[in-house]
Design a protein around this motif. Structure first.
Motif, mmCIF file in Angstrom:
data_model
loop_
_atom_site.group_PDB
_atom_site.id
_atom_site.type_symbol
_atom_site.label_atom_id
_atom_site.label_comp_id
_atom_site.label_asym_id
_atom_site.label_seq_id
_atom_site.Cartn_x
_atom_site.Cartn_y
_atom_site.Cartn_z
ATOM 1 N N PHE A 41 0.835 -1.200 0.000
ATOM 2 C CA PHE A 41 0.000 0.000 0.000
ATOM 3 C C PHE A 41 0.870 1.250 0.000
ATOM 4 O O PHE A 41 0.613 2.210 -0.745
ATOM 5 C CB PHE A 41 -0.915 -0.001 1.224
ATOM 6 N N SER A 92 2.374 1.840 -3.286
ATOM 7 C CA SER A 92 1.393 2.359 -4.238
ATOM 8 C C SER A 92 1.209 3.864 -4.077
ATOM 9 O O SER A 92 0.965 4.569 -5.072
ATOM 10 C CB SER A 92 0.052 1.641 -4.054
ATOM 11 N N LEU A 93 1.353 4.380 -2.868
ATOM 12 C CA LEU A 93 1.233 5.826 -2.656
ATOM 13 C C LEU A 93 2.362 6.567 -3.359
ATOM 14 O O LEU A 93 2.138 7.605 -3.996
ATOM 15 C CB LEU A 93 1.243 6.155 -1.161
ATOM 16 N N ILE A 105 -3.038 -0.134 -9.936
ATOM 17 C CA ILE A 105 -3.332 0.457 -8.626
ATOM 18 C C ILE A 105 -4.695 1.140 -8.673
ATOM 19 O O ILE A 105 -4.990 1.887 -9.610
ATOM 20 C CB ILE A 105 -2.229 1.468 -8.228
ATOM 21 N N ARG A 106 -5.513 0.892 -7.675
ATOM 22 C CA ARG A 106 -6.836 1.522 -7.592
ATOM 23 C C ARG A 106 -6.656 2.938 -7.044
ATOM 24 O O ARG A 106 -6.778 3.190 -5.851
ATOM 25 C CB ARG A 106 -7.750 0.704 -6.683
ATOM 26 N N ARG A 134 -9.781 4.765 -5.252
ATOM 27 C CA ARG A 134 -10.110 4.125 -3.980
ATOM 28 C C ARG A 134 -9.034 4.419 -2.935
ATOM 29 O O ARG A 134 -9.345 4.674 -1.770
ATOM 30 C CB ARG A 134 -10.267 2.620 -4.173
ATOM 31 N N THR A 135 -7.788 4.393 -3.358
ATOM 32 C CA THR A 135 -6.692 4.665 -2.433
ATOM 33 C C THR A 135 -6.764 6.087 -1.907
ATOM 34 O O THR A 135 -6.627 6.337 -0.696
ATOM 35 C CB THR A 135 -5.342 4.438 -3.137
ATOM 36 N N LYS A 136 -6.993 7.044 -2.802
ATOM 37 C CA LYS A 136 -7.078 8.441 -2.367
ATOM 38 C C LYS A 136 -8.288 8.667 -1.468
ATOM 39 O O LYS A 136 -8.210 9.429 -0.495
ATOM 40 C CB LYS A 136 -7.128 9.362 -3.586
#
Length: 321
Positions: A186, A189-190, A205-206, A209-211
């Protein structure tokens, strides 16, 4: 330049060295700085900035920002005071305040991720909106009669030491943030999102959704900070934490988190937080006016943006020489 030397002069390393130098100088030259009461006061006053800085670091690494954090904290404190006045138990109020933070973060996140609005503009708008709602909820009242055990936890110290009791849970949250950003997929991915959103999306990478998760986490932590603020200072008011967003952003950027995303460390951000907190504490001990302290914070914010860029340009110039 050797790789080990390049790492040694990273901006976050420089900030850590400046923090150590400031502490050593203050212990030796500033009257009253080293006593347990003042150190506890310093840590207690810095904790609200540090709490919000944890999710804010993740958010800025992903190339977003939330300027509504102080207003969310103020709204959380106002709701806490209103519900306490209505006779609700504090054990029920605190979860409701955290849920309110989830909602505030969700509003910000949906506006950014679903409507494609810039987070800077969105959170400037919600900064004003959440503060206005806080004033509607509590008005100009100040609620101060919270239960003593909660007040003692938020403002008390561990035994005869200088460590605030609330500092220990913060260390747990800090450890979680470090692992999340620097030791998990995770976290990677950021950095990928901050370095290039389109490339991250093509890598599977989603992004949205992550943001959205990051905005919700930031809102939740801001609400928790609002609860802590009201208990630490024994006062719930609609204007609690006013201006805190400036200190949070200044501290995070001062710690080397790149405003353009994709770069930064939790360690650098926390070093920036405590460098800013220690500087403000020293200025207070030296009777520097509050207005002058705000000026210093603004200057540090400018330096925090320019410093890493100048350092990178110098590193590029050395490599090409």
């Amino acid at each position: 330049m050797p790789e080990s030397l390049t790492r040694a002069v990273r901006w976050d390393t420089v900030v850590g060295a400046l923090l150590i130098a400031l502490l050593l100088l203050s212990f030796g030259c500033v009257d009253g700085f080293g006593n347990a009461l003042n150190l506890s006061f310093l840590l207690g006053n810095t904790l609200p900035i540090a709490l919000i800085a944890l999710p804010m670091t993740l958010l800025v690494v992903a190339d977003e920002i939330d300027l509504s954090v102080a207003s969310t904290a103020g709204l959380s404190g106002a709701v806490m005071g209103r519900l306490w006045n209505e006779g609700m138990a504090i054990e029920q109020i605190i979860p409701l305040c955290l849920l309110l933070g989830v909602v505030c973060g969700l509003v910000n996140g949906l506006l950014v991720t679903r409507l494609g609005l810039p987070s800077l503009a969105v959170t400037i708008g919600t900064l004003a909106a959440y503060r206005g709602i806080a004033q509607i909820v509590l008005g100009s009242d100040a609620v101060t009669d919270f239960p003593s055990p909660y007040l003692e936890f938020a403002a008390g110290r561990v035994g005869d030491s200088f460590l605030p009791r609330a500092f220990l849970p913060f260390l747990v949250l800090l450890a979680i943030a470090v692992v999340l950003l620097h030791a998990t997929p995770f976290g990677r991915s950021l950095f990928a999102i901050g370095a290039g959103e389109e490339a991250a999306r093509f890598a599977g990478i989603r992004v949205k959704r992550t943001k959205l998760f990051l905005f919700v986490a930031t809102g939740t932590m801001s609400a928790l900070t609002g609860v802590f603020w009201a208990l630490h200072y024994a006062s719930a008011r609609y204007d609690n934490a006013t201006g805190l967003e400036l200190s949070v952003v200044a501290a995070v950027l001062l710690g080397g988190i790149d405003f353009d995303g994709g770069k930064g460390t939790i360690g650098g951000a926390i070093a920036g937080v405590f460098l800013l907190g220690a500087s403000q504490n020293v200025m207070s001990l030296l009777s520097v006016s509050a207005q002058s302290q705000i000026v210093v914070t603004g200057v540090l914010l400018v330096v925090s943006v320019l410093g890493p860029r100048v350092a990178r340009q110098l590193a590029v110039a050395r490599r090409s020489a």
